[in-house]
Write a protein that holds these residues in place. Structure first.
Motif, PDB file in Angstrom:
ATOM      1  N   UNK A 145       0.831  -1.216   0.000  1.00 45.32           N
ATOM      2  CA  UNK A 145       0.000   0.000   0.000  1.00 45.32           C
ATOM      3  C   UNK A 145       0.863   1.263   0.000  1.00 45.32           C
ATOM      4  N   UNK A 146       2.016   1.209  -0.662  1.00 46.36           N
ATOM      5  CA  UNK A 146       2.917   2.359  -0.694  1.00 46.36           C
ATOM      6  C   UNK A 146       3.116   2.866  -2.120  1.00 46.36           C
ATOM      7  N   UNK A 147       2.183   2.555  -2.998  1.00 44.80           N
ATOM      8  CA  UNK A 147       2.346   2.892  -4.407  1.00 44.80           C
ATOM      9  C   UNK A 147       1.729   4.255  -4.713  1.00 44.80           C
ATOM     10  N   UNK A 148       2.461   5.073  -5.438  1.00 39.65           N
ATOM     11  CA  UNK A 148       1.953   6.350  -5.930  1.00 39.65           C
ATOM     12  C   UNK A 148       2.721   6.731  -7.177  1.00 39.65           C
ATOM     13  N   UNK A 149       2.186   7.680  -7.928  1.00 39.19           N
ATOM     14  CA  UNK A 149       2.806   8.098  -9.183  1.00 39.19           C
ATOM     15  C   UNK A 149       2.621   9.594  -9.358  1.00 39.19           C
ATOM     16  N   UNK A 150       3.703  10.273  -9.694  1.00 39.70           N
ATOM     17  CA  UNK A 150       3.664  11.699  -9.988  1.00 39.70           C
ATOM     18  C   UNK A 150       4.292  11.901 -11.362  1.00 39.70           C
ATOM     19  N   UNK A 151       3.524  12.406 -12.314  1.00 39.36           N
ATOM     20  CA  UNK A 151       3.976  12.514 -13.694  1.00 39.36           C
ATOM     21  C   UNK A 151       4.631  13.866 -13.950  1.00 39.36           C
ATOM     22  N   UNK A 152       5.448  13.955 -15.003  1.00 36.34           N
ATOM     23  CA  UNK A 152       6.062  15.241 -15.366  1.00 36.34           C
ATOM     24  C   UNK A 152       5.025  16.315 -15.691  1.00 36.34           C
ATOM     25  N   UNK A 153       3.815  15.872 -16.089  1.00 36.74           N
ATOM     26  CA  UNK A 153       2.755  16.829 -16.423  1.00 36.74           C
ATOM     27  C   UNK A 153       2.055  17.377 -15.183  1.00 36.74           C
ATOM     28  N   UNK A 154       2.470  16.888 -14.005  1.00 41.56           N
ATOM     29  CA  UNK A 154       1.887  17.395 -12.774  1.00 41.56           C
ATOM     30  C   UNK A 154       0.721  16.592 -12.235  1.00 41.56           C
ATOM     31  N   UNK A 155       0.431  15.441 -12.832  1.00 37.97           N
ATOM     32  CA  UNK A 155      -0.656  14.597 -12.343  1.00 37.97           C
ATOM     33  C   UNK A 155      -0.135  13.656 -11.252  1.00 37.97           C
ATOM     34  N   UNK A 156      -0.989  13.375 -10.293  1.00 38.40           N
ATOM     35  CA  UNK A 156      -0.620  12.486  -9.195  1.00 38.40           C
ATOM     36  C   UNK A 156      -1.661  11.391  -9.037  1.00 38.40           C
ATOM     37  N   UNK A 157      -1.188  10.183  -8.746  1.00 37.67           N
ATOM     38  CA  UNK A 157      -2.055   9.026  -8.548  1.00 37.67           C
ATOM     39  C   UNK A 157      -1.635   8.335  -7.260  1.00 37.67           C
ATOM     40  N   UNK A 158      -2.626   7.967  -6.457  1.00 32.11           N
ATOM     41  CA  UNK A 158      -2.339   7.243  -5.212  1.00 32.11           C
ATOM     42  C   UNK A 158      -3.567   6.430  -4.838  1.00 32.11           C
ATOM     43  N   UNK A 159      -3.405   5.545  -3.874  1.00 31.52           N
ATOM     44  CA  UNK A 159      -4.510   4.697  -3.440  1.00 31.52           C
ATOM     45  C   UNK A 159      -5.509   5.500  -2.612  1.00 31.52           C
ATOM     46  N   UNK A 160      -6.778   5.341  -2.956  1.00 33.07           N
ATOM     47  CA  UNK A 160      -7.821   5.983  -2.167  1.00 33.07           C
ATOM     48  C   UNK A 160      -7.993   5.230  -0.842  1.00 33.07           C
ATOM     49  N   UNK A 161      -8.333   5.954   0.191  1.00 37.37           N
ATOM     50  CA  UNK A 161      -8.523   5.316   1.492  1.00 37.37           C
ATOM     51  C   UNK A 161      -9.996   5.171   1.864  1.00 37.37           C
ATOM     52  N   UNK A 162     -10.890   5.496   0.898  1.00 39.77           N
ATOM     53  CA  UNK A 162     -12.318   5.439   1.199  1.00 39.77           C
ATOM     54  C   UNK A 162     -13.029   4.298   0.497  1.00 39.77           C
ATOM     55  N   UNK A 163     -12.265   3.391  -0.139  1.00 44.36           N
ATOM     56  CA  UNK A 163     -12.879   2.278  -0.853  1.00 44.36           C
ATOM     57  C   UNK A 163     -12.114   0.983  -0.555  1.00 44.36           C
ATOM     58  N   UNK A 164     -12.757  -0.128  -0.892  1.00 45.39           N
ATOM     59  CA  UNK A 164     -12.095  -1.425  -0.810  1.00 45.39           C
ATOM     60  C   UNK A 164     -11.248  -1.605  -2.065  1.00 45.39           C
ATOM     61  N   UNK A 165      -9.968  -1.824  -1.889  1.00 44.17           N
ATOM     62  CA  UNK A 165      -9.083  -1.983  -3.042  1.00 44.17           C
ATOM     63  C   UNK A 165      -9.236  -3.373  -3.665  1.00 44.17           C
ATOM     64  N   UNK A 166      -9.121  -3.429  -4.970  1.00 45.82           N
ATOM     65  CA  UNK A 166      -9.194  -4.704  -5.668  1.00 45.82           C
ATOM     66  C   UNK A 166      -8.047  -5.609  -5.227  1.00 45.82           C
ATOM     67  N   UNK A 167      -8.353  -6.883  -5.039  1.00 49.97           N
ATOM     68  CA  UNK A 167      -7.332  -7.882  -4.702  1.00 49.97           C
ATOM     69  C   UNK A 167      -6.628  -8.287  -5.989  1.00 49.97           C
ATOM     70  N   UNK A 168      -5.297  -8.325  -5.973  1.00 51.84           N
ATOM     71  CA  UNK A 168      -4.591  -8.649  -7.207  1.00 51.84           C
ATOM     72  C   UNK A 168      -4.408 -10.157  -7.390  1.00 51.84           C
ATOM     73  N   UNK A 169      -4.706 -10.617  -8.601  1.00 50.30           N
ATOM     74  CA  UNK A 169      -4.370 -11.967  -9.056  1.00 50.30           C
ATOM     75  C   UNK A 169      -3.384 -11.791 -10.200  1.00 50.30           C
TER      76      UNK A 169
END
Length: 536
Positions: A145-169
Motif C-alpha cells: 500500500x505504498x504505491x503512488x505516481x507523480x507525472x512530469x505533467x503534474x498529475x498524481x495518482x495514489x490509493x484511495x482510502x475510502x474504498x475497498x481496493x481490488x485484490x490482485x491476481x
C-alpha cells in the motif's frame, strides 16, 4: 545486451542481462535469484517435455479430425472430490478488471471498485525487460500500500482510502515463453517461473500478514499435466519459503481447445490450490483455429461475427460453469473489451452490448466476469448484483441441467456468419495495429474503441492463415490467395502511414512480422515468439 544486477554475480550459474531498471536491485536480489534459479533447475526440463507433448497431441488431433475427453482420466471425472474452499478475500469475484502492471494501471485498478484486479504480466504486457522488472516493483509497492505516481505533467495518482481496493491476481507468462534476460546454467529461464517466482518470493509472507495471499491466473495450458506442473511448482515454492500448503491459489484460464476437454482434470490436479476456471474466450477462438488449421471442418467466419451464442462457444461456457460448480470452484466469465467514448450514440450501443453480455453470464451461473475499463465496472456490478444479491457467489448453483458432449464442443461448422473481404481487411488492420503497439512496449492497446491484447493479433493472423491454406472463397467471390493477403497488407500499411497521429516507428517491422505469421507455409505457434526476438 549488457549484464546488470551485481548481486547476480554471487549466485552460481545465474546471469542477468539487460539494461538497468529503476529499483531493479530491490527485486533482483541474490536471495530472489537463488529462489527462481531453483525453480528453473527443478522444473525447467518438465516444462520442455510438456511443450514437446503439445505438438504431438496437435498432430494426433489433426489426424483424427477431433478432440475428445480422455478415457484414462474417466475416474477423475466420475470421482467424488471438491477443490479447497476459497480464501475470504476472494470469495466475492463478481467484477474483475484486467490490465498490465504499469504503475498507473496498478493504482487505477486498485481504485476501480472492482473486487479483483488481474495484474497481467502476460498477454497485456510486452515483455521488454523494463516491463518485466518494473512490473514486479509496482506489485511490490501495491502489496504494501505504498504505491503512488507523480507525472512530469503534474498529475498524481495514489490509493484511495475510502474504498475497498481490488485484490490482485497475478498472471505470469504462459509455459511457452522464455525470459532471455535471465540465464540459468547458460539457458534462458522459463518466463512463467521467473514471473511467479519473483512475485511469490517478495510478497507471499507480506500478503499473509495483511490477511490475503499469493493468488494467480494461469494462462495457455493445454492439458492437466501442465496443471500438475503448476501444482508441483506451488507445493515446492511454499515448502522452500515455509509458507503453509494451499496458501497459493490459481485460477486457470480455459483458453485452449485441448484444455476444454480436460476441465475437471485440471481442477483435480490443482485442487488444493484451485481458485476455479475462467472462460478466456478470445484466446479460445485462436486455439480452435490453431488446433484444426488444416481442416475445412473448423473454418470460422469473420471474427466479429463469432459471438458467445454460437453453438460451440455456448457449449464451452456451459460446460465450464457446470464443471466448476460441480467441484466447488469459481466460474469466471470473459472479457468486455469496450472502452467508453465521448460519442453518445456509439457509447450507448456499446454499453448495451456489455449489459447483454454480463446479464447472460450471470444468468448462466458465472460467479463473476472481466472488464477492461473502470467505466464498465458499474455495469458488471449491476448485472451480477441482480442475480447474486447479497451472496458472494453462486457456486451452489450446480447446473445439473447441463450435459455437454465432445461433439457439442466441436460443432464449429454450425457457427453463423460469412467470410468476407471486409473481415479480411479488418483482420489485417487490427493485427498490424496491435503488433505496432506490442513492439513499442504496450501490450494493452486501444484499437477502435476496444482494449486489445495479444489474442487479437493471434486470431487475426491465424484466421488468415487458415483461410489461405484451405483455399477459402469469400462471400463476394474473392479467392483468398497469398497475393490478395499481401495486397491488403500493403494497403493497410499505406493507410496507417497516412493516419494522423499513428506511430510509425515500428510499422515496417510490424507489417513484416504480420505477413510472416499469416502466410508462411509453417504455422508459428505464437506470434509473440518471433516478436520477442525483435525487442530489446
Amino acid at each position: 545486451m549488457s549484464e546488470t544486477a551485481p548481486d547476480a554475480a554471487t549466485v552460481p550459474g545465474v546471469r542477468v542481462l539487460g539494461g538497468a531498471v529503476e529499483r531493479g536491485d530491490e527485486i533482483l536480489t541474490s536471495a530472489a535469484l537463488e529462489f527462481v534459479a531453483d525453480l528453473q533447475r527443478t522444473f525447467g526440463a518438465r516444462r520442455d517435455d510438456l511443450l514437446a507433448r503439445r505438438g504431438e497431441r496437435r498432430a494426433e488431433a489433426a489426424a483424427k479430425g477431433r478432440l475428445d475427453f480422455l478415457p484414462e482420466t474417466k475416474h477423475v471425472r466420475e470421482g467424488d472430490w471438491q477443490v479447497a474452499e476459497p480464501p475470504a478475500d476472494i470469495a466475492d469475484r463478481r467484477v474483475e478488471i484486467t490490465g498490465p502492471t504499469s504503475r498507473k494501471m496498478a493504482i487505477n485498478a486498485a481504485n476501480s471498485g472492482a473486487r479483483i484486479w488481474l495484474a497481467d504480466l502476460e498477454d497485456a504486457n510486452t515483455p521488454h525487460w523494463d516491463n518485466v522488472v518494473s512490473g514486479q516493483v509496482n506489485l511490490y509497492d501495491l502489496v504494501r500500500k505504498q504505491i503512488e505516481l507523480h507525472t512530469p505533467e503534474g498529475k498524481s495518482y495514489s490509493l484511495r482510502d475510502d474504498i475497498r481496493h481490488a485484490v490482485q491476481l497475478v498472471r505470469p507468462r504462459g509455459w511457452h515463453l522464455d525470459e532471455k534476460h535471465v540465464l540459468v546454467d547458460g539457458k534462458p529461464m522459463v518466463g512463467a517461473l521467473l514471473d511467479f517466482g519473483l512475485y511469490f518470493f517478495h510478497n507471499a509472507a507480506e500478503l499473509l500478514q495483511r490477511g490475503s495471499g499469493p493468488y494467480f491466473y494461469l494462462p495457455k495450458m493445454e492439458s492437466h499435466l501442465e496443471a500438475r506442473l503448476w501444482n508441483d511448482v506451488f507445493t515446492h515454492a511454499q515448502q522452500q519459503l515455509g509458507i503453509p500448503h494451499g496458501t497459493i491459489r490459481g485460477t486457470v484460464l480455459i483458453e485452449t481447445y485441448p484444455a476444454a476437454f480436460e476441465m475437471e482434470e485440471i481442477l483435480y490436479e490443482l485442487r488444493d490450490h484451485s481458485a476455479g476456471l475462467n472462460a478466456g474466450r478470445w484466446d479460445y477462438l485462436f486455439s480452435v483455429i490453431k488446433t484444426f488449421r488444416d481442416s475445412d471442418r473448423y473454418i470460422l467466419p469473420d471474427r466479429n461475427s463469432v459471438g458467445m451464442t454460437a453453438p460451440f462457444m455456448r457449449a464451452y461456457t456451459e460446460l465450464l460453469v457446470r464443471t466448476c460448480h460441480k467441484r466447488g470452484a469459481f466460474a469466471i466469465g470473459g472479457m468486455a473489451a469496450f472502452i467508453p467514448t465521448k460519442d453518445p450514440e456509439t457509447n450507448e450501443k456499446a454499453m448495451g452490448k456489455v449489459h447483454d453480455d454480463k446479464s447472460r453470464e450471470a444468468g448462466d451461473g458465472f460467479d463473476g466476469s472481466w472488464v477492461a475499463h473502470p467505466g464498465l465496472v458499474p455495469i458488471c456490478f449491476e448485472e451480477f448484483d441482480k442475480v447474486l444479491g447479497d451472496k458472494p457467489n453462486q457456486i451452489d448453483r450446480v447446473r445439473e441441467d447441463v450435459a455437454i458432449t465432445a461433439d457439442d464442443l466441436l460443432n464449429v461448422a454450425a457457427t453463423p456468419g460469412e467470410k468476407t473481404i471486409e473481415g479480411l481487411r479488418a483482420a489485417v488492420d487490427v493485427g498490424v495495429r496491435y503488433i505496432v503497439s506490442w513492439l513499442g512496449g504496450n501490450g494493452a492497446a486501444a484499437i477502435h474503441n476496444l482494449m486489445e491484447d495479444a489474442a487479437t493479433a493471434e486470431i487475426s493472423r491465424s484466421q488468415l492463415w487458415q483461410w489461405l491454406h484451405n483455399d477459402v472463397v469469400l462471400a463476394g467471390g474473392e479467392q483468398v490467395t497469398v497475393e490478395l493477403v499481401r495486397e491488403v497488407i500493403a494497403d493497410t500499411e499505406k493507410a496507417l502511414r497516412a493516419e494522423s497521429g499513428f506511430p510509425t516507428d515500428d510499422l515496417s517491422r510490424a507489417v513484416e512480422l504480420f505477413e510472416k505469421v499469416a502466410v508462411a507455409d509453417e504455422f508459428v505457434d505464437f506470434l509473440t515468439l518471433p516478436a520477442y526476438e525483435q525487442i530489446d
